[in-house]
Design a protein around this motif. Structure first.
Motif, short mmCIF file in Angstrom:
data_model
loop_
_atom_site.label_atom_id
_atom_site.label_comp_id
_atom_site.label_asym_id
_atom_site.label_seq_id
_atom_site.Cartn_x
_atom_site.Cartn_y
_atom_site.Cartn_z
N HIS A 183 -6.32 -2.06 -14.85
CA HIS A 183 -6.81 -1.93 -13.47
C HIS A 183 -5.69 -2.19 -12.47
O HIS A 183 -5.51 -1.45 -11.51
CB HIS A 183 -7.91 -2.95 -13.22
CG HIS A 183 -9.28 -2.42 -13.48
ND1 HIS A 183 -9.78 -1.33 -12.83
CD2 HIS A 183 -10.25 -2.84 -14.32
CE1 HIS A 183 -11.01 -1.10 -13.27
NE2 HIS A 183 -11.30 -1.99 -14.17
N GLU A 184 -4.96 -3.27 -12.70
CA GLU A 184 -3.90 -3.68 -11.79
C GLU A 184 -2.85 -2.56 -11.67
O GLU A 184 -2.42 -2.22 -10.57
CB GLU A 184 -3.23 -4.92 -12.39
CG GLU A 184 -2.99 -6.04 -11.42
CD GLU A 184 -2.40 -7.26 -12.13
OE1 GLU A 184 -3.13 -7.86 -12.98
OE2 GLU A 184 -1.25 -7.59 -11.86
N GLU A 187 0.19 0.28 5.05
CA GLU A 187 0.24 1.55 5.78
C GLU A 187 1.56 2.26 5.57
O GLU A 187 1.62 3.35 5.06
CB GLU A 187 0.06 1.28 7.27
CG GLU A 187 -1.27 1.74 7.77
CD GLU A 187 -1.47 1.27 9.17
OE1 GLU A 187 -0.58 1.52 10.00
OE2 GLU A 187 -2.52 0.64 9.43
N ARG A 219 -1.60 3.10 -4.92
CA ARG A 219 -1.11 2.57 -3.64
C ARG A 219 0.30 3.04 -3.34
O ARG A 219 0.64 3.38 -2.20
CB ARG A 219 -1.08 1.04 -3.74
CG ARG A 219 -2.00 0.34 -2.84
CD ARG A 219 -1.94 -1.16 -2.89
NE ARG A 219 -1.06 -1.81 -3.79
CZ ARG A 219 -1.47 -2.65 -4.76
NH1 ARG A 219 -2.76 -2.87 -4.97
NH2 ARG A 219 -0.60 -3.25 -5.51
N GLU A 224 -7.58 -9.00 -11.09
CA GLU A 224 -6.25 -9.28 -10.59
C GLU A 224 -6.18 -10.72 -10.07
O GLU A 224 -5.24 -11.44 -10.35
CB GLU A 224 -5.96 -8.31 -9.43
CG GLU A 224 -4.60 -7.69 -9.46
CD GLU A 224 -4.46 -6.66 -8.35
OE1 GLU A 224 -5.18 -5.64 -8.40
OE2 GLU A 224 -3.66 -6.89 -7.42
N PHE A 263 7.96 -1.36 4.36
CA PHE A 263 8.53 -2.38 5.26
C PHE A 263 9.98 -2.70 4.90
O PHE A 263 10.41 -2.51 3.77
CB PHE A 263 7.67 -3.65 5.26
CG PHE A 263 7.49 -4.29 3.91
CD1 PHE A 263 6.52 -3.83 3.03
CD2 PHE A 263 8.27 -5.37 3.50
CE1 PHE A 263 6.34 -4.42 1.78
CE2 PHE A 263 8.09 -5.97 2.26
CZ PHE A 263 7.12 -5.49 1.39
N ALA A 301 1.40 5.45 -0.09
CA ALA A 301 2.27 4.93 0.96
C ALA A 301 3.31 5.93 1.44
O ALA A 301 3.90 5.76 2.51
CB ALA A 301 2.97 3.65 0.48
N GLU A 312 -4.97 6.95 -12.91
CA GLU A 312 -5.46 6.35 -14.14
C GLU A 312 -4.28 6.18 -15.09
O GLU A 312 -3.46 7.08 -15.25
CB GLU A 312 -6.54 7.24 -14.78
CG GLU A 312 -7.74 7.39 -13.88
CD GLU A 312 -9.06 7.53 -14.62
OE1 GLU A 312 -9.06 8.07 -15.73
OE2 GLU A 312 -10.08 7.07 -14.06
N PHE A 360 10.48 -1.23 1.38
CA PHE A 360 9.63 -1.74 0.30
C PHE A 360 8.21 -1.22 0.41
O PHE A 360 7.64 -1.16 1.50
CB PHE A 360 9.54 -3.27 0.37
CG PHE A 360 10.85 -3.94 0.08
CD1 PHE A 360 11.27 -4.11 -1.23
CD2 PHE A 360 11.65 -4.41 1.10
CE1 PHE A 360 12.47 -4.73 -1.52
CE2 PHE A 360 12.85 -5.04 0.84
CZ PHE A 360 13.28 -5.20 -0.48
N ILE A 361 7.62 -0.90 -0.71
CA ILE A 361 6.19 -0.61 -0.76
C ILE A 361 5.48 -1.74 -1.48
O ILE A 361 4.39 -2.13 -1.12
CB ILE A 361 5.95 0.74 -1.47
CG1 ILE A 361 6.43 1.87 -0.55
CG2 ILE A 361 4.48 0.93 -1.80
CD1 ILE A 361 6.39 3.23 -1.19
N GLU A 362 6.13 -2.27 -2.48
CA GLU A 362 5.50 -3.35 -3.24
C GLU A 362 6.59 -4.22 -3.85
O GLU A 362 7.57 -3.72 -4.38
CB GLU A 362 4.64 -2.75 -4.36
CG GLU A 362 3.76 -3.72 -5.06
CD GLU A 362 2.35 -3.79 -4.45
OE1 GLU A 362 1.95 -2.85 -3.74
OE2 GLU A 362 1.66 -4.80 -4.67
N VAL A 363 6.38 -5.51 -3.75
CA VAL A 363 7.26 -6.48 -4.40
C VAL A 363 6.34 -7.42 -5.16
O VAL A 363 5.48 -8.06 -4.57
CB VAL A 363 8.06 -7.29 -3.35
CG1 VAL A 363 8.90 -8.36 -4.04
CG2 VAL A 363 8.93 -6.37 -2.53
N ARG A 423 -4.17 0.59 -9.79
CA ARG A 423 -4.22 0.38 -8.35
C ARG A 423 -2.82 0.43 -7.74
O ARG A 423 -2.61 0.99 -6.67
CB ARG A 423 -4.88 -0.96 -8.06
CG ARG A 423 -6.37 -0.95 -8.38
CD ARG A 423 -6.93 -2.33 -8.66
NE ARG A 423 -6.68 -3.25 -7.58
CZ ARG A 423 -7.51 -3.49 -6.58
NH1 ARG A 423 -8.66 -2.85 -6.52
NH2 ARG A 423 -7.20 -4.36 -5.65
N ALA A 477 2.78 -2.90 1.13
CA ALA A 477 2.72 -2.13 2.37
C ALA A 477 1.37 -1.46 2.44
O ALA A 477 1.03 -0.65 1.59
CB ALA A 477 3.82 -1.07 2.36
N GLY A 518 3.96 -8.60 -2.29
CA GLY A 518 3.93 -8.00 -0.96
C GLY A 518 3.57 -6.54 -1.07
O GLY A 518 4.09 -5.82 -1.92
#
Lengths: 249, 249, 249, 249, 249, 249
Positions: free
Chosen positions: F99-100, E217, F107, E100, E220, F111, F73, F208-211, F103, E215, E213
């Motif tokens: 992989h990216e 835990e 994640r 990554e 956000f 969350a 996976e 947001f969890i991921e940006v 993950r 999170a 970005g």
């Protein structure tokens, strides 16, 4: 055969000793593939897809073999069976069983195809098992033929192939001996309990492509061998009829 | 059979269609192994050695399966055939064909052994091909039995085993169809030209452990299947007699 | 040296401190190889075979180096020593020790060959240890020279080579210090107990190709180094004489 | 030695035949390591760092060997030399040369350490080459000793070790024969042109730990061997003095 | 901002919430690289080096894409952090995190370069972490730009490049939320405790190249996102100024 | 918005700039999985399945972290896109992109889950792409939530879980800038042409969890960032509504 019905009470799903499980096929399931089918034999379900590479394997180029090639890849989705199996891409190695099955599928298809008529192309036949309840390799072969037939039909329509390279139909079925009784099309539970396990790959015209019989526990007699071959023949005839119906035309 | 002799002129080495190649065995070739033999079938030569680990594979321990296990490893020395083959340890992966053969050898031996009587041990049977002229997997099985028998005999003498765990003899032979004629024990040249290739693993008592028949070019009929099985039976009988003589006793 | 004989009683096999183990060579053991020998030094036995590829490694082609190359592969059969070793093809990686030995064998042969005279070819020298009782790498080099010499002789006869590319003989032997006494040609037991372990590769004309001395336990003095080198010289002279006799002519 | 100076004009950097390149050491370069040094020998620069694991390798636990162990990992940064080298983590395999060097570094350190006094710990000595101009393995050993000495000193101060486990100093240097003249401490250009290449690992007290001499082109005589060993001895003496100065105290 | 100073007492190193750690750069650290820098952000230290291959990756040749390419490799020295990490070359596989980061560094540099002007070359940017105290990927990007700029400057001087291919500066910084407070440039301890972790890659001209970005835990809010972006902007401005000063001119 | 409709003529499928592709979900598609769904977003189709291992990963056991874990996976069937991709199990390595994504999926689910309430179990979420037309990672997350929700519902019914561990819904969508215009839910063709590509993972409650925003060609402004975030918010709201409907109840 009225007697045998009673005996059949031992088959957990109530089938006759010489009966296939219900077969269902959903063609063109994977739209991006050249040909595809989701085939179900009882609870065993396999997604078969064909893609076409406009080049032949390196060894064919090197040896200047004319025509094309057919290769297969077989895989089990991790949740296909009760116990999660580790994905082979994660463990980084393809197991012996997978190799054996891939080679068998490829060989079975090539035996009914005039490879020269494929032109300088590689046909990849992917078989991914979504649910495994016994007979995944034989269901893969039976489905792989359908996917290949659909792909070839499309290529004939599109003018990519001029002549039909497929010479015969191919299907496969398992037979075995469970509690001294020969059975057709074993489900997982039967396969697990089988004294002998045999996979037969045949053409619609009744010829053998592959016969693989294995004594799981103790060696088996000639008589048992012949009874299993007769059951296999019956199953292949029925599967070939289903293939024709599914492909249509 | 006087007619067939004339016909046999097509077998490059002048053999009858139903004749084995000359078999030679040098026992205890690898002194550090528990049992070993250098077996030759014509120009095909395989070194078979047995070693014993005083522990069982992890899955047996985990599942608390009583008794022992037999595993096989098969390998070709790089100069065994005309074209050098890359050593699998160098390429970093074991090919599908090797896996298939290893599994077959292991299965064939386990089918004639009472695994419980082995005690909690792993028997490793290594088959290394020194020269390859067709039939390496069948020669490996026939030799592997001898090496295992010798190893078990030594362990019985040493008191490591109390009862003989071996239930029957096992041997293997190839049969095939070349130019429409069924042949016993194919050499490389015949194997290369064969329309059908079949390996048969049987016990001395005439039962099947494995039947693997493959159409190399075009599918084969039931008649061809039966003729090949008869030839195989004859070959196995002769090999079993040789095994008994070699082991002595 | 009459005193030392008495002392020698400590060598487990009764040898003098400056004596080689018995050497036996069976030439042309692997008929499909271009040249081969099964060499035994005491209980250590190595099968050495040479095959010839009619092309050079990629880096030579890329850099347009004229002539040919010699590469070696070294392997232990799993039952070669008391404890079964996992086959490197199964574990999927070649260990550091194996790499080191392969490089040493290749280097040693190349040092006595005029590579240009090989023509654009790769010579592969495979050394497979059938029994290991110490000194497998040195026995491999001594045997590898014989196999290479036989292969080259055959190629000269067949007209594939015009001039003899081999400039000198090469042989190798181990020396060491055990209980403060320098010894020639250590067997496994001695090697295991050695304070210093040294491998020497020399030509028949008395020049060094490789000197590898390692303090296994505690550093060693210049005196010990010189004594070991003298023993090695004696051993190499004897091995070179054996090589000449085996190759004949 | 006034004559030799003139001759020395052939050394590209104007050094005497028996002179080391300038040595520079920057201690504690990698603050997170237990001990570390950035050592430069001429343009060759190696970053050596020691980390300590509070457990021993599996084989020591299994065999209940008391004390600890020292392992080394050696790596070249991809831009260390003129031609970019592929990072071994990317190619997925560690080459034979790397393995050989790692084993040599580990062995050299262990030879001057009383492993029992390390306690049940693994010491990892990482040597990363930042610039490579010949002699990277010998610079690694000389630097690795410094990093280990610093790590042990810190652990003695922190009370993690009670007794000093280090018995002697160890350093290493390359010698070789270039154009028939023995030289000390070869730079890359000299190493590339060398007829003979030898690495010597010695203690400050003048004993050998490792002697590895290789004929790169043609075999070498006993005289050449002795001259090289004398040069090595001189170089080691100077390096040991530098080590003491750098570590201070 | 007098109030916030007091609050800042919670940052373990006494920094303001919007302050970078001290940045230090040692250019041309690895003399064999085309351009290199040892960059430190607080205790995090990364060695960045650029090498140039006079050929493009295979896929560019195959697709005839004009110009060149920039690829990155990222690695942690085993002693970079408190717990020794196994070297990826030893474990034989490169982890997901490493992949990554490598892809991110490569992408970030390519976004500020006119690849066509690189000519048919591959630029390799190696980032090796010597000490890791949080923010290794962002320090790698900021340092990688410096190393690339130095390499390009040298190539312009040497006439290997005619026009400057670099269009803008690029730098990167981490921001995050710790105990509900947005912070700039997190050290390891802060990163470990962060509720949100964000990496921002920007140009000196204030545009985004990458916003990542996560999170850690709990999810956000938009408000937190905006506050973090503002901090990042401030940090990037300062880093860009340092880059200009380091490169000089 | 009447103006924008005209503009939308550039979207190849006639969608509004702020419209999702049609979403279809077939729940319980893989009967052997604990929970599964075949989700389609336009032509992108992903099969998501959850299996449960009654043990936690090794690192959790080692560190005695209470509760369970969720791992993902991700895999593409070889015929999922126009050009056949090599199966990662065959090539023997899992690529960086895979992989990216794995993950990211893991994640994202973790969350919105109270891991402690999962009990000491590993939840495996497999996402297999059957057809790929852009947005496979976001469709995987949206489908993975459904499969996880179904698996958890079943475990609650079966009494395997006492309390619901799921705290919020999670869904994901791609946004991007194509020809300077921000678009929601890019198909492959749009993704290929995009100047900026952003994936947003959010909860149904709007956090947001991921940006992850990436400039594919040239850096992007703050304004573009904000417009994309607004589109993403709209898409997530719609997806969350669909999830609720599909799961029923």
């Amino acid at each position: 055969m009225s007697e045998s019905k009673e005996q059949n009470a031992v088959r957990t799903d109530g089938r006759e000793v010489d009966a296939l499980r219900p077969v269902k096929c959903e063609v063109d399931f994977a739209a991006a593939a050249k040909g595809s089918v989701l085939i179900a034999m009882g609870r065993t379900r396999v997604l078969c897809g064909v893609t076409v590479d406009e080049k032949v394997p390196g060894w064919m180029r090197a040896q200047k073999v004319p025509g094309g090639w057919i290769t297969s890849e077989y895989s089990m989705l991790p949740y296909a069976s009760a116990d999660r199996m580790r994905r082979e891409s994660s463990s980084g190695k393809v197991g012996g069983r997978t190799h054996e099955i891939q080679r068998l599928i490829g060989r079975s298809l090539r035996a009914v195809v005039d490879l020269e008529k494929l032109g300088p192309r590689s046909f990849w036949v992917d078989c991914d098992v979504i649910e495994a309840d016994g007979g995944t390799r034989t269901a893969s072969i039976t489905g792989a033929y359908i996917a290949l037939r659909l792909a070839v039909n499309r290529m004939l329509e599109e003018g990519l192939l001029e002549e039909d390279p497929i010479l015969d139909q191919v299907a496969a079925v398992s037979v075995g001996v469970v509690k001294d009784r020969p059975l057709l099309d074993l489900c997982y539970e039967e396969d697990f309990a089988a004294e002998v396990d045999m996979n037969v790959v045949m053409t619609a015209s009744g010829k053998f492509i592959e016969v693989q019989g294995t004594a799981e526990e103790s060696p088996f007699s000639s008589t048992a061998l012949n009874e299993m071959l007769a059951l296999a023949r019956k199953g292949i005839d029925e599967l070939a009829a289903i293939q024709r119906k599914v492909i249509g035309g």
